[in-house]
Structures are given as structure tokens and as C-alpha cells.
Design a protein around this motif. Structure first.
Motif, PDB file in Angstrom:
ATOM      1  N   ILE A 233       0.843  -1.209   0.000  1.00  0.00           N
ATOM      2  CA  ILE A 233       0.000   0.000   0.000  1.00  0.00           C
ATOM      3  C   ILE A 233       0.872   1.251   0.000  1.00  0.00           C
ATOM      4  N   LYS A 234       1.859   1.264   0.895  1.00  0.00           N
ATOM      5  CA  LYS A 234       2.742   2.431   1.025  1.00  0.00           C
ATOM      6  C   LYS A 234       3.461   2.727  -0.290  1.00  0.00           C
ATOM      7  N   THR A 235       3.964   1.690  -0.954  1.00  0.00           N
ATOM      8  CA  THR A 235       4.768   1.903  -2.151  1.00  0.00           C
ATOM      9  C   THR A 235       3.911   2.356  -3.325  1.00  0.00           C
ATOM     10  N   ALA A 236       2.721   1.782  -3.460  1.00  0.00           N
ATOM     11  CA  ALA A 236       1.809   2.246  -4.513  1.00  0.00           C
ATOM     12  C   ALA A 236       1.404   3.698  -4.274  1.00  0.00           C
ATOM     13  N   LEU A 237       1.120   4.033  -3.022  1.00  0.00           N
ATOM     14  CA  LEU A 237       0.787   5.424  -2.678  1.00  0.00           C
ATOM     15  C   LEU A 237       1.959   6.363  -2.957  1.00  0.00           C
ATOM     16  N   TYR A 238       3.158   5.878  -2.672  1.00  0.00           N
ATOM     17  CA  TYR A 238       4.360   6.685  -2.879  1.00  0.00           C
ATOM     18  C   TYR A 238       4.533   7.037  -4.355  1.00  0.00           C
ATOM     19  N   VAL A 239       4.244   6.076  -5.233  1.00  0.00           N
ATOM     20  CA  VAL A 239       4.314   6.348  -6.671  1.00  0.00           C
ATOM     21  C   VAL A 239       3.281   7.397  -7.061  1.00  0.00           C
ATOM     22  N   VAL A 240       2.056   7.241  -6.570  1.00  0.00           N
ATOM     23  CA  VAL A 240       0.998   8.211  -6.875  1.00  0.00           C
ATOM     24  C   VAL A 240       1.390   9.593  -6.364  1.00  0.00           C
ATOM     25  N   TRP A 241       1.885   9.647  -5.120  1.00  0.00           N
ATOM     26  CA  TRP A 241       2.286  10.937  -4.524  1.00  0.00           C
ATOM     27  C   TRP A 241       3.373  11.605  -5.370  1.00  0.00           C
ATOM     28  N   ASN A 242       4.375  10.841  -5.784  1.00  0.00           N
ATOM     29  CA  ASN A 242       5.465  11.400  -6.584  1.00  0.00           C
ATOM     30  C   ASN A 242       4.970  11.931  -7.917  1.00  0.00           C
ATOM     31  N   MET A 243       4.044  11.224  -8.538  1.00  0.00           N
ATOM     32  CA  MET A 243       3.532  11.676  -9.824  1.00  0.00           C
ATOM     33  C   MET A 243       2.660  12.918  -9.676  1.00  0.00           C
ATOM     34  N   VAL A 244       1.908  13.004  -8.590  1.00  0.00           N
ATOM     35  CA  VAL A 244       1.045  14.165  -8.362  1.00  0.00           C
ATOM     36  C   VAL A 244       1.863  15.400  -8.017  1.00  0.00           C
ATOM     37  N   HIS A 245       2.867  15.243  -7.158  1.00  0.00           N
ATOM     38  CA  HIS A 245       3.606  16.402  -6.655  1.00  0.00           C
ATOM     39  C   HIS A 245       4.909  16.681  -7.402  1.00  0.00           C
ATOM     40  N   ARG A 246       5.527  15.652  -7.979  1.00  0.00           N
ATOM     41  CA  ARG A 246       6.824  15.838  -8.619  1.00  0.00           C
ATOM     42  C   ARG A 246       6.825  15.523 -10.105  1.00  0.00           C
ATOM     43  N   ARG A 247       5.726  14.940 -10.589  1.00  0.00           N
ATOM     44  CA  ARG A 247       5.609  14.539 -11.997  1.00  0.00           C
ATOM     45  C   ARG A 247       6.744  13.599 -12.403  1.00  0.00           C
ATOM     46  N   LYS A 248       7.128  12.720 -11.495  1.00  0.00           N
ATOM     47  CA  LYS A 248       8.255  11.828 -11.765  1.00  0.00           C
ATOM     48  C   LYS A 248       8.064  10.504 -11.041  1.00  0.00           C
ATOM     49  N   MET A 249       8.357   9.402 -11.741  1.00  0.00           N
ATOM     50  CA  MET A 249       8.297   8.081 -11.128  1.00  0.00           C
ATOM     51  C   MET A 249       9.514   7.876 -10.230  1.00  0.00           C
ATOM     52  N   PRO A 250       9.322   7.379  -9.021  1.00  0.00           N
ATOM     53  CA  PRO A 250      10.468   7.118  -8.149  1.00  0.00           C
ATOM     54  C   PRO A 250      11.211   5.851  -8.572  1.00  0.00           C
ATOM     55  N   GLN A 251      12.443   5.738  -8.126  1.00  0.00           N
ATOM     56  CA  GLN A 251      13.242   4.549  -8.419  1.00  0.00           C
ATOM     57  C   GLN A 251      13.084   3.550  -7.284  1.00  0.00           C
ATOM     58  N   ILE A 252      12.482   2.405  -7.583  1.00  0.00           N
ATOM     59  CA  ILE A 252      12.244   1.364  -6.580  1.00  0.00           C
ATOM     60  C   ILE A 252      12.729   0.043  -7.161  1.00  0.00           C
ATOM     61  N   PHE A 253      13.687  -0.584  -6.491  1.00  0.00           N
ATOM     62  CA  PHE A 253      14.306  -1.796  -7.001  1.00  0.00           C
ATOM     63  C   PHE A 253      13.461  -3.032  -6.712  1.00  0.00           C
ATOM     64  N   ALA A 254      13.618  -4.022  -7.567  1.00  0.00           N
ATOM     65  CA  ALA A 254      12.965  -5.327  -7.404  1.00  0.00           C
ATOM     66  C   ALA A 254      14.031  -6.403  -7.608  1.00  0.00           C
ATOM     67  N   TYR A 255      14.267  -7.197  -6.578  1.00  0.00           N
ATOM     68  CA  TYR A 255      15.282  -8.238  -6.643  1.00  0.00           C
ATOM     69  C   TYR A 255      14.619  -9.613  -6.594  1.00  0.00           C
ATOM     70  N   MET A 256      14.932 -10.453  -7.561  1.00  0.00           N
ATOM     71  CA  MET A 256      14.417 -11.813  -7.543  1.00  0.00           C
ATOM     72  C   MET A 256      15.264 -12.665  -6.606  1.00  0.00           C
ATOM     73  N   LYS A 257      14.689 -13.762  -6.113  1.00  0.00           N
ATOM     74  CA  LYS A 257      15.486 -14.709  -5.349  1.00  0.00           C
ATOM     75  C   LYS A 257      16.590 -15.259  -6.256  1.00  0.00           C
ATOM     76  N   PRO A 258      17.769 -15.551  -5.696  1.00  0.00           N
ATOM     77  CA  PRO A 258      18.906 -15.966  -6.538  1.00  0.00           C
ATOM     78  C   PRO A 258      18.624 -17.154  -7.442  1.00  0.00           C
ATOM     79  N   GLU A 259      17.772 -18.086  -6.989  1.00  0.00           N
ATOM     80  CA  GLU A 259      17.516 -19.290  -7.772  1.00  0.00           C
ATOM     81  C   GLU A 259      16.418 -19.103  -8.814  1.00  0.00           C
ATOM     82  N   VAL A 260      15.788 -17.953  -8.850  1.00  0.00           N
ATOM     83  CA  VAL A 260      14.623 -17.736  -9.712  1.00  0.00           C
ATOM     84  C   VAL A 260      15.038 -17.339 -11.131  1.00  0.00           C
TER      85      VAL A 260
END
Length: 277
Positions: A233-260
């Protein structure tokens, strides 16, 4: 049917909050507009009477963006899927073929590497010693500690990422530094084209540090997944907040499990990039 945690766009973030919480996009936007300093997630949960205990998480798949480059128009990726680095150095992939042209080969299972017939022990040891070769260790670290598929949940422009992953695999930089061979990077950049692979995967395919700062937090949250639901919830809201106030997508990393690895059926779209943009 799975629910998509897709925060790769403003619209996707709003759609997830609507599907997950049954809160319409207009209400979400009005809420984030109320504070231009930060997004108050606790206040959001209170105002909209969200009960984390009642939310599901088992049927959620997350969407991520993986940046790559190759010289075969992604034919190998479309066949094998996205591989971790150990698999890519072992299987008959474009990078394995490319390194062979420079007489570089890996025996991942036995922790060995060859360069022009010379053998190197690439056992990775995180502890420091005076006789440690930092450049060789950086190669070992990449192969045995940082070999998972790395992606983004959200980013404005993948070409702005400091690792320049749209230009070449990061392992080429480590090898270039070790062997003092700029050509390892330069020829790849000249002969390969960049792409973004947009894919989906179940939440449990992602490494715990995609969602938690510390491993003990993940372990304590293993059963209830309260912190995980809060993070979604927090991260989805954070993206919305950044787009509304900064007009920019934030950088949020996604790491897969090593075996995936990611099978081609889980690809949503393959997007060619213009490297000159």
C-alpha cells in the motif's frame, strides 16, 4: 485470477489500490494532494478504514522491469526466459558466446574462470584479507553474491540508472577492470541493442530485501505478512504521490530470489530502447 501489483506507472498504481482496497482513483488522488511534503500511509489506512488483517496476499503477482541488451533481438531470452547470471554464464547464451571470443570462460559450479588459458580461482569470500585482489573479488562477488535477476518496480527512465545496465551487463565492467580491457564493454555496446522486459511473478519469487530492510523483519512477518501488505500500500501510494507532486516516477528496485528465473510465458511486453535518447 491473480491481482497485479503494477507500480510501473501512475495508472497501474491507482489500479492496484482500487483492486486491492476498493478505493477509487479519484479518492486516492485527493488524499495524496492533501500533503505536498510526504505521503501519510498510516493516515490513509485510518481514513479509509483499511484492515490489514483482512487483506489477502497469496494471489498477488508483482510487475517488474528488467533492463538488458543483446545482439539477437531477444531470441535467446524469448526461448530460455530471463536467467540469473550463473545460468547465463553456463548455458549457451549471447554473453557466454561473447566472452568466449575474448577467451574468457567460467566453470560456475567449481568456482573457476579462465582468461587466455590462465586459470583463476573465483571463490567469493566476503571477509577482508591483505592479499585479496579487489578486482578479482568484484568478479567473484558478482557471480556468487549478486547474481540474481535485478529489476525495477518503478523508475522514471532506465537509462538514468547509474549502473548503465541498458548499455551492457554489469559483469563486463568487472571483467574490464580486472583485465584492463575497455574493449570488453565497448564492443558489446557497439553490437548489442537495449531492451526492457516487463514481466510478472508471484511475490514469493522476489527476495525478502525487495520488501524489508532487515532479514529479521521478514522472518517476524513470515506468517501474517502484515508488514508486506503495508509495504504494498505504502509503495503504490508513494508512486501516486510522486507523480502528483513531482511529476516523476520514483526509483524502486525489485530483486528476484537468486535461484529464480522468469519463463517467457510471464513476459508482458518486450520494449526496444533507443540508446541515444
Amino acid at each position: 485470477m491473480s491481482l497485479l501489483f503494477n507500480i510501473t506507472s501512475f495508472e497501474g498504481s491507482l489500479q492496484f489500490l482500487n483492486d486491492y482496497l476498493e478505493i477509487d482513483p479519484k479518492s486516492v488522488i485527493e488524499y495524496v494532494k492533501s500533503d505536498d511534503n510526504d505521503v501519510d500511509v498510516d493516515g490513509f489506512i485510518d481514513i479509509f478504514n483499511i484492515s490489514l488483517d483482512k487483506l489477502e496476499h497469496e494471489n498477488i503477482e508483482a510487475v517488474a522491469l528488467h533492463v538488458t541488451s543483446n545482439n539477437d533481438d531477444c531470441k535467446s531470452i524469448k526461448s530460455t526466459g530471463l536467467l540469473n547470471l550463473q545460468q547465463a554464464l553456463t548455458m549457451n547464451t549471447p554473453i557466454k558466446k561473447y566472452l568466449r571470443e575474448f577467451q574468457i570462460e567460467f566453470d560456475v559450479s567449481n568456482k573457476l574462470m579462465w582468461f587466455k588459458g590462465n586459470q583463476f580461482d573465483i571463490t567469493y569470500n566476503s571477509s577482508w584479507s591483505d592479499d585479496k585482489d579487489e578486482r578479482l573479488d568484484s568478479v567473484a562477488r558478482k557471480v556468487y553474491f549478486d547474481h540474481q535477476i535485478n529489476s525495477f518496480f518503478s523508475i522514471q527512465d532506465v537509462k538514468d540508472y547509474g549502473g548503465r545496465v541498458h548499455e551492457k551487463p554489469e559483469i563486463l565492467h568487472n571483467l574490464k577492470e580486472l583485465f584492463k580491457a575497455d574493449v570488453l564493454e565497448e564492443r558489446w555496446k557497439q553490437t548489442c541493442k537495449p531492451y526492457v522486459i516487463k514481466y510478472k511473478a508471484p511475490l514469493d519469487y522476489f527476495a525478502y530485501y525487495s520488501f524489508y530492510l532487515e532479514k529479521y523483519e521478514y522472518e517476524e512477518d513470515y506468517e501474517e505478512k502484515t508488514d508486506l501488505k503495508f509495504w504494498l500500500i505504502k509503495t503504490a501510494l508513494y508512486v501516486v504521490w510522486n507523480m502528483v507532486h513531482r511529476r516523476k516516477m520514483p526509483q524502486i528496485f525489485a530483486y528476484m530470489k537468486p535461484e529464480v528465473s522468469i519463463i517467457p510465458n510471464n513476459f508482458l511486453v518486450i520494449i526496444p530502447l533507443n540508446p541515444s535518447d
